[in-house]
Design a protein around this motif. Structure first.
Motif, short mmCIF file in Angstrom:
data_model
loop_
_atom_site.label_atom_id
_atom_site.label_comp_id
_atom_site.label_asym_id
_atom_site.label_seq_id
_atom_site.Cartn_x
_atom_site.Cartn_y
_atom_site.Cartn_z
N ALA A 102 -14.08 -0.84 -2.37
CA ALA A 102 -13.90 -1.02 -4.21
C ALA A 102 -12.29 -0.55 -4.44
CB ALA A 102 -14.63 -0.16 -4.72
N THR A 103 -11.97 0.44 -3.85
CA THR A 103 -10.41 1.01 -3.91
C THR A 103 -9.99 1.60 -2.89
OG1 THR A 103 -11.10 1.32 -6.38
CG2 THR A 103 -8.94 2.16 -5.44
N THR A 146 -8.31 4.55 -0.70
CA THR A 146 -7.88 5.71 -1.22
C THR A 146 -7.14 6.32 -0.24
OG1 THR A 146 -9.91 6.81 -0.19
CG2 THR A 146 -10.06 5.85 -2.57
N ARG A 164 0.82 -1.03 0.00
CA ARG A 164 -0.12 0.08 -0.17
C ARG A 164 0.75 1.32 0.11
NH1 ARG A 164 -3.79 3.85 3.81
NH2 ARG A 164 -4.24 5.13 1.83
N GLU A 222 -0.30 0.79 -4.08
CA GLU A 222 -1.38 -0.05 -4.51
C GLU A 222 -2.54 0.20 -3.94
OE1 GLU A 222 -1.19 -2.41 -6.89
OE2 GLU A 222 -3.39 -2.15 -6.43
N SER A 270 -5.70 -1.47 -4.83
CA SER A 270 -6.64 -2.68 -5.18
C SER A 270 -6.84 -3.71 -3.85
CB SER A 270 -6.09 -3.47 -6.35
OG SER A 270 -6.68 -4.78 -6.19
N PRO A 271 -7.89 -3.56 -3.21
CA PRO A 271 -7.88 -4.66 -2.15
C PRO A 271 -7.76 -6.15 -2.44
CG PRO A 271 -9.98 -3.25 -2.03
CD PRO A 271 -9.07 -2.90 -3.50
N GLU A 272 -7.88 -6.46 -3.70
CA GLU A 272 -7.53 -7.71 -3.97
C GLU A 272 -6.13 -8.09 -4.24
OE1 GLU A 272 -9.90 -6.04 -5.71
OE2 GLU A 272 -11.69 -6.97 -4.84
N LEU A 273 -5.32 -7.00 -4.80
CA LEU A 273 -3.95 -7.49 -4.93
C LEU A 273 -3.12 -7.33 -3.50
CD1 LEU A 273 -2.97 -5.23 -7.90
CD2 LEU A 273 -3.06 -7.54 -7.49
#
Lengths: 287, 287
Positions: free
Chosen positions: B254-255, B257, B213, B217, B219-222
């Motif tokens: 979702a993302t 921020t 992070r 980054e 993306s929660p998935e990544l």
């Protein structure tokens, strides 16, 4: 009488009174006050140095098709009655103060809520348990007063306070009745004169069952039957329940014995009103 | 340290301390104490004049196939640790005192309990909410202290105390870790030496996500993916969840921020232990 319109004012009032000693008595209501409520104030006045009432028409204890929106709101008259009865303070919370944004907690007492009014009004007692817990935590009284007219509610609140170990005493105050025996209720205002006249049959039905028990009858079905007859004779056809139950647990009893006086509970629809009443079917006078 | 073995003794202790002023700090535990619990005592010691802990292995928060019966009971060592940490009193209730005969009240916070540990352990958070409410009502503290290692539990308790308007402050205390980063937990005792060695991967997984992070980054998935890789590389195959969530609500994001640091939560099975951990994925050091 001091008006406490938010939690900060209530907390300040409550803290100062607690510090001064003598005990705080609390009478939670939904307003539309009548002599039954005033009996609660008088009981609190007798037992506690400081008396606070609340008026909050609690949305979570009304079903979607119930009378939340038309429930009588008579704040000016309520304030005058409370002042005359010697109430020291009145807490008037907004809905958003009781149920703030993000509110999600639920409380259930599944056994005591299962039958009678709980069966007819799903979710009602969950809403009662919730708002009573919140109000008791806000007020922090030493004693809280509830009317025995709402008998199932009273047992629920006793159980709730015991189960959650809330540091206070719960007191039940006997039902106050009109001259024909009709139990005082804010919902009596929904009755037209003709319905009002017929409504006296609820009390007569309870008396008939009590008299039959005093004559030695031990069958719950027969006691319920005589009460139903009185209701029907008065033209009250929409009977939700007439039930003889164990007075402490509300469990069904196979036979009424001398060991424990049972309670008879009934609920009817009359015009646009839903009326409830109850009586311990004591074998002796004065119980 | 005073031993309070029943509610009467607790109430007497609590009343006397409240009257003397300075505030009561409360640390509820299930015993099997470690440095994480002692950090709670120290936090209470710093903020309150009087500190009381409780030890109660609460049956209602364990599922039928969980570790209630084998949960470590180490009362003597616990008492020595509490005394050394400067705890003033220890409440040791019996099950029958917390859940008396006829007990039936249930408490739910359905939103905050829905996912993560709540999904894996149905009913767990209902039991936590119930016992915490009862203990808080019995102790009547000014401040209650809970470990942030149980992050979802902490949010649940914050919400519970707000919703029910309990008159106290809830404080979360940062997780205490072993030298390899493993979060202190009573359940670490279930690990054999080889499992204990692998368990350090939970912390490394959280650090890897935080580093990613910090590298930008969103993306929660990544972020979840890199944490899972670290776990798998350590041979931890039974991963219950790895989740990046909004830190206040635990809702999915979702993302990620810059507006709000998310929290990563994870739960794994290792040997006969179930281990959880979490970390706010802050962009700055020291958060």
């Amino acid at each position: 009488m001091e008006l406490l319109t938010d939690a900060q004012a209530l907390t300040r009032w409550s803290r100062a009174r607690r510090a001064s000693g003598g005990g705080i008595g609390f009478v939670p209501t939904m307003g539309a006050l009548h002599a039954g409520h005033i009996a609660l104030i008088h009981a609190a006045r007798q037992q506690c140095a400081h008396v606070v009432a609340s008026i909050f028409v609690n949305p979570t204890q009304f079903g979607p098709n119930e009378d939340f929106s038309r429930y009588p709101r008579t704040l000016e008259a309520d304030q005058a009655m409370l002042t005359a009865a010697g109430c020291d303070a009145l807490y008037l919370p907004e809905v958003r103060e009781i149920y703030p944004e993000g509110f999600q907690t639920r409380i259930q007492l599944p056994e005591i809520s299962a039958g009678l009014c709980g069966a007819v009004r799903p979710g009602h007692f969950d809403g009662v348990a919730l708002v009573v817990t919140i109000l008791l935590n806000r007020v922090q009284p030493d004693v809280a007063f509830f009317g025995l007219k709402d008998y199932q509610q009273f047992l629920l609140i006793e159980r709730l306070v015991t189960d959650l170990a809330m540091p206070l005493r719960v007191v039940g105050v006997p039902t106050v009745r009109e001259s024909d025996g009709l139990a005082m209720s804010s919902r009596n205002r929904y009755l037209n004169p003709e319905e009002r006249q017929r409504a006296g049959a609820l009390y007569r039905a309870l008396l008939a069952a009590r008299d039959l028990r005093r004559a030695g009858e031990g069958s719950p079905e027969l006691l319920e039957g005589v009460a139903r007859e009185v209701l029907h004779a008065a033209g009250i056809e929409r009977v939700e329940y007439v039930a003889v139950r164990a007075a402490r647990t509300l469990l069904k009893v196979a036979t009424v014995t001398d060991d424990e006086d049972p309670v008879m509970l009934l609920a009817v629809r009359l015009g646009s009103a839903r009326l409830i009443d109850n009586m311990v079917l004591s074998r002796e006078d004065g119980a």
